[in-house]
Design a protein around this motif. Structure first.
Motif, mmCIF file in Angstrom:
data_model
loop_
_atom_site.group_PDB
_atom_site.id
_atom_site.type_symbol
_atom_site.label_atom_id
_atom_site.label_comp_id
_atom_site.label_asym_id
_atom_site.label_seq_id
_atom_site.Cartn_x
_atom_site.Cartn_y
_atom_site.Cartn_z
ATOM 1 N N LEU A 67 -3.778 -12.484 -5.063
ATOM 2 C CA LEU A 67 -2.870 -11.377 -5.362
ATOM 3 C C LEU A 67 -2.895 -11.025 -6.843
ATOM 4 C CD1 LEU A 67 0.193 -12.359 -3.137
ATOM 5 C CD2 LEU A 67 -1.426 -10.498 -2.735
ATOM 6 N N ILE A 213 2.463 -6.735 -7.406
ATOM 7 C CA ILE A 213 2.117 -7.651 -6.316
ATOM 8 C C ILE A 213 3.131 -7.521 -5.184
ATOM 9 C CG2 ILE A 213 1.969 -10.091 -5.678
ATOM 10 C CD1 ILE A 213 0.843 -10.632 -8.471
ATOM 11 N N VAL A 214 4.415 -7.506 -5.528
ATOM 12 C CA VAL A 214 5.473 -7.358 -4.520
ATOM 13 C C VAL A 214 5.342 -6.017 -3.815
ATOM 14 C CG1 VAL A 214 7.969 -7.186 -4.168
ATOM 15 C CG2 VAL A 214 7.044 -8.898 -5.755
ATOM 16 N N LEU A 217 2.588 -6.194 -1.209
ATOM 17 C CA LEU A 217 3.014 -6.934 -0.017
ATOM 18 C C LEU A 217 3.949 -6.092 0.842
ATOM 19 C CD1 LEU A 217 3.639 -10.442 -1.642
ATOM 20 C CD2 LEU A 217 1.806 -9.846 -0.051
ATOM 21 N N ARG A 218 4.849 -5.357 0.201
ATOM 22 C CA ARG A 218 5.778 -4.501 0.953
ATOM 23 C C ARG A 218 5.035 -3.373 1.662
ATOM 24 N NH1 ARG A 218 10.734 -4.038 -3.495
ATOM 25 N NH2 ARG A 218 11.671 -6.079 -3.030
ATOM 26 N N GLN A 221 3.581 -4.802 4.790
ATOM 27 C CA GLN A 221 4.636 -5.097 5.748
ATOM 28 C C GLN A 221 5.197 -3.825 6.383
ATOM 29 O OE1 GLN A 221 8.062 -7.089 4.083
ATOM 30 N NE2 GLN A 221 8.640 -7.995 6.046
ATOM 31 N N ASN A 227 0.440 -4.672 9.512
ATOM 32 C CA ASN A 227 1.244 -5.876 9.682
ATOM 33 C C ASN A 227 0.712 -6.720 10.841
ATOM 34 O OD1 ASN A 227 3.252 -7.800 9.881
ATOM 35 N ND2 ASN A 227 4.938 -6.363 9.649
ATOM 36 N N ARG A 349 -5.003 -4.138 -4.393
ATOM 37 C CA ARG A 349 -3.977 -5.072 -3.951
ATOM 38 C C ARG A 349 -4.050 -5.317 -2.449
ATOM 39 N NH1 ARG A 349 1.089 -2.141 -6.388
ATOM 40 N NH2 ARG A 349 -0.423 -0.424 -6.457
ATOM 41 N N ILE A 353 -5.228 -8.974 -0.449
ATOM 42 C CA ILE A 353 -4.568 -9.656 0.670
ATOM 43 C C ILE A 353 -5.574 -9.902 1.787
ATOM 44 C CG2 ILE A 353 -2.749 -9.492 2.406
ATOM 45 C CD1 ILE A 353 -1.215 -7.700 0.427
#
Length: 414
Positions: A67, A213-214, A217-218, A221, A227, A349, A353
């Motif tokens: 990440l 990074i957050v 990830l969001r 998701q 997902n 990003r 992942i």
């Protein structure tokens, strides 16, 4: 030539054409190096578990740095980053060569050098994947570029281990490491003087790396199709790569061979992977990818199960072919989806992942499967992995209709 460009439109783009040549040579040396290191470790230790530790530390840094690499590379020049990672990889191969020829090579040293290669690879793999779509100027060539990139990887995976098996038999592991140290030079030269990337859209000025990074990830998701596809890929990546650490035990204990047998097995995986790359490039349509993933993951599970029961080389080679075919078609299909559905400002990003799942989780599984194989044997271990993948496919099929609908909405908006 026109027919080749129609079949693989990415080759018409000069930057990508030069990159794919250099990448193929570079990866050829890397796969020779990886097999030579695996054989050297197994020869020194005679333990699948100790071999799995080396495999683990060579790729596990991706889980820690993946990440970070994705967010870092979105702030920096991808072409220059690739030159640096290739140069560092060349130095690492040269050190391996010196240590092997001088006779000072030992197991702790191999673990340490594998760890260094893993740290370099954390940034190198993300930079490679993120660069592909920036080498072509139209979206119609993106799918072709991704598939060709995978094909180059798997041509190297096909030829490299097979060549390494014969080179080890004739000259020893040191020659493989020596060849590997020279194979990085063409890509470094081409990146420096022949390859140029288009400018990425979007600005990251003033943004916090942790926040990015957050945010990445969001994003994964929030996209329903990503997902659930990443959930399937999570299980698939842990259990499908068991073959890598179990093949040395199969080649000697089950099939009664040696380094040549190991080279043939990895070569068969590479042949299946190459075939899978061609099929994805020509036939796979983005909106049909969820169904394709279910089928290819199931093929991998069946192939692993057949390999676990096989005691003859010809049947093992056929099963290994379909292991490579299933893994590659699954991974390339997900890669294509990530590239096509991600914008320039978050592609690295999302791909980081993806790389964490496909390259970082495998070593964690290999560590466990190496220990399991030492206890219950390689055939039982591989059969267990096949059953788990089959169960994950069944669970994914329960959400397949919703996944297809979510993907169709995203593609329509694009």
């Amino acid at each position: 030539m026109r027919n080749i460009y129609q079949l693989f439109p990415a080759l018409a783009h000069r930057a990508f054409f030069f990159f794919i040549i250099g990448q193929t040579i570079s990866m050829l040396g890397l796969w020779m190096q990886r097999l030579a290191m695996s054989w050297l470790v197994f020869r020194l230790t005679q333990s699948a578990f100790l071999l799995s530790i080396v495999e683990f530390v060579s790729l596990a840094p991706i889980l820690v740095l993946g990440l970070v690499a994705g967010a870092f590379l979105e702030h920096h020049d991808l072409r220059k980053a690739l030159i640096v990672t290739q140069a560092l990889s060349m130095i690492e191969a040269a050190i391996l060569t010196f240590c092997t020829f001088s006779g000072i090579v030992n197991y702790p040293l191999l673990v340490a050098l594998s760890l260094c290669l893993g740290v370099i690879g954390s940034f190198d793999m993300t930079a490679r994947q993120s660069s592909v779509s920036l080498m072509v100027t139209d979206q119609t060539a993106v799918k072709s570029a991704i598939a060709l990139n995978s094909m180059a990887f798997n041509i190297s995976k096909l030829v490299g281990p097979s060549l390494a098996g014969f080179v080890i038999y004739l000259f020893g592991e040191g020659v493989c490491f020596l060849v590997s140290s020279f194979t990085y030079l063409p890509l470094i030269f081409l990146l420096a003087f022949r390859v140029r990337l288009r400018e990425r859209v979007g600005s990251h000025a003033g943004k916090n790396m942790f926040g990015e990074i957050v945010e990445g990830l969001r994003h994964v998701q929030s996209e329903y199709f990503l997902n659930h596809i990443f959930r399937l890929l999570f299980v698939f990546s842990i259990f499908c790569m068991c073959y890598s650490v179990l093949f040395p035990m199969f080649s000697t204990v089950v099939l009664g061979g040696g380094s040549q047998t190991l080279g043939w097995l990895f070569g068969a995986v590479g042949a299946g992977a190459f075939t899978g790359g061609i099929i994805v490039s020509i036939y796979v349509v983005p909106r049909h990818i969820p169904g394709t993933l279910a089928r290819t993951a199931a093929v991998t599970a069946v192939a692993l199960a057949v390999f676990s029961f096989s005691e003859t080389l010809w049947l093992s080679l056929i099963a290994a072919f379909f292991i490579g075919f299933g893994i590659t078609t699954t991974n390339v299909s997900v890669n294509t989806l990530c590239q096509i559905t991600s914008s320039d400002d978050c592609r690295s990003r999302v791909l980081s992942i993806y790389i964490m799942l496909t390259s970082g989780l495998g070593p964690a599984g290999e560590l466990a499967f190496g220990a399991m194989a030492d206890g219950v044997g390689a055939p039982v271990t591989m059969l267990f992995c096949a059953i788990v993948i089959g169960a994950a496919v069944i669970l994914f099929l329960r959400h397949l209709r919703a996944v297809r609908h979510s993907l169709a909405q995203t593609l329509a908006h694009m």
